[in-house]
Design an enzyme around this catalytic site. Structure first.
Site, PDB file in Angstrom:
ATOM      1  N   CYS A 130     -17.981 -44.379  36.223  1.00  0.00           N
ATOM      2  CA  CYS A 130     -17.877 -43.074  36.124  1.00  0.00           C
ATOM      3  C   CYS A 130     -17.696 -42.857  34.672  1.00  0.00           C
ATOM      4  O   CYS A 130     -18.339 -41.655  34.484  1.00  0.00           O
ATOM      5  CB  CYS A 130     -16.530 -42.704  36.828  1.00  0.00           C
ATOM      6  SG  CYS A 130     -14.899 -44.027  36.250  1.00  0.00           S
ATOM      7  N   HIS A 242     -11.972 -37.351  33.843  1.00  0.00           N
ATOM      8  CA  HIS A 242     -12.058 -38.463  32.743  1.00  0.00           C
ATOM      9  C   HIS A 242     -12.549 -37.231  31.466  1.00  0.00           C
ATOM     10  O   HIS A 242     -13.500 -36.224  31.751  1.00  0.00           O
ATOM     11  CB  HIS A 242     -13.278 -39.215  33.247  1.00  0.00           C
ATOM     12  CG  HIS A 242     -12.762 -40.318  33.934  1.00  0.00           C
ATOM     13  ND1 HIS A 242     -11.542 -40.259  34.705  1.00  0.00           N
ATOM     14  CD2 HIS A 242     -13.557 -41.446  34.471  1.00  0.00           C
ATOM     15  CE1 HIS A 242     -11.474 -41.465  35.291  1.00  0.00           C
ATOM     16  NE2 HIS A 242     -12.645 -42.033  35.181  1.00  0.00           N
TER      17      HIS A 242
END
EC number: 1.2.1.11
Length: 342
Positions: A130, A242
């Site tokens: 990710c 994130h």
């Protein structure tokens, strides 16, 4: 006639997002089949307005299925992806199991779509980590313009990247602290509520963690093996999203104005870069969005031809589920897969 799609790991965070995104993007599926472990057989999951019952991976016949979107972890993928691929079904795997196999393409469609054609060797395509996925979407257009030599990246990764148990741990610790209940780390090595932990995945011999190694190895495979990258990956008390602070050194000059113009037009990127209070994007604002947001582009005064920037993205979407479905969409657009549902 549309395609027949199986979602493996349908009850997990990423599996549920895959189902949501398939419906949101109106993926051309005639049938979507949620698949999970035996203990979850019969459990219902949402697909648009419908409720679908999970099927058992052990007993499911993948003959006639076009895409298997795999989000069940490396151990299950290692065992099942080759078996599913052997039936003619294309596996798009979200685990780390196949990312470094030279016969398995590692794909971010905005960055290296041509590499998808290599799927025929094993009928498996890998999804990157990710933190890597959002990074290379930003690096690619800048690399094309001025050729990147070196990247230094510090990540601020949400707990959802570690699964539902990690999200529960942050929630329970946060509640517990307010009632003077001492936090007891279980999923994480230390308290995560009101704290940050500079440790994601296992430690390697050189002192880096595997998450940091993944970013380096995957960026090289996806973008350019000549790029040097070092990362420090940190878990932060954020549920989803994130963030990354990125320092980039180029071979050729690239001004901040040129970088903004390039990223403003880059696929998968949304530029929000105002030099004022609040003129940037934070993780909480990116949740549910498809884009990778870029802010705070400025010169790195410590090196020649250097820029610094900030990027955030929904890790359950671009970092996992969305990228998986974009790979399938790219295969269809390029005529790389003839549907079998008929």
């Amino acid at each position: 006639m549309g395609y027949k799609v199986a979602v493996i790991g349908a009850t997990g965070n990423v599996g549920r997002e895959m189902l949501n995104i398939l419906e949101e993007r109106e993926f051309p599926a005639d049938e979507v089949i949620p698949i999970a472990s035996r203990r979850s057989v019969g459990r219902e999951v949402s697909y648009g307005d419908a409720r679908l019952k999970c099927r058992d991976l052990e007993n499911f016949d993948f003959t006639g299925v076009d895409f298997a979107l795999m989000s069940a972890g490396s151990a299950i993928s290692k065992e099942w992806s080759p078996r599913i691929g052997a039936t003619g079904c294309v596996v798009i795997d979200n685990s780390s199991c196949w990312r470094y196999d030279p016969d398995v393409p590692l794909i971010v469609p905005e960055v290296n779509p041509d590499a998808i054609a290599g799927f025929t060797k094993k009928n498996i395509i890998a999804n990157p980590n990710c933190s890597t996925a959002q990074l290379v979407v930003v690096l690619k257009p800048l690399h094309d313009a001025a050729k990147i030599k070196r990247v230094v990246c510090s990540t601020y990764q949400s707990v959802s990247g570690a699964g539902k148990e990690a999200m529960d741990e942050l929630w329970n610790q946060t509640k517990g602290i307010f009632v003077t209940d001492p936090p007891s780390p279980e999923k994480f090595t230390k308290q995560i509520a009101f704290n940050v932990i500079p440790h994601i995945d296992v430690f390697l011999d050189d002192g880096s963690t595997k998450e940091e190694w993944k970013m380096m190895a995957e960026t090289k495979k996806i973008l350019d093996p000549k790029i040097k990258l070092t990362a420090t990956c940190v878990r932060v008390p954020v549920f989803v999203g994130h963030a990354e602070a990125v320092n980039i050194e180029f071979e050729n000059p690239l001004s901040t104005e040129e970088a903004r113009d390039i990223l403003r037009d880059a696929p998968g990127v949304l530029l929000v870069d105002k030099r004022e209070d609040g003129g940037y994007v934070t993780p909480v604002e990116c949740v549910g969005d498809y884009a990778t947001f870029v802010s705070r582009i400025r010169d790195d005064q410590t090196i020649d031809n250097g820029l610094t920037l900030w990027c955030v993205s929904d890790n359950l979407r671009k970092g996992a589920a969305l990228n998986t479905i974009q790979i399938a969409e790219t295969m269809i657009e390029r005529g790389l897969l003839q549907k079998k549902a008929a």
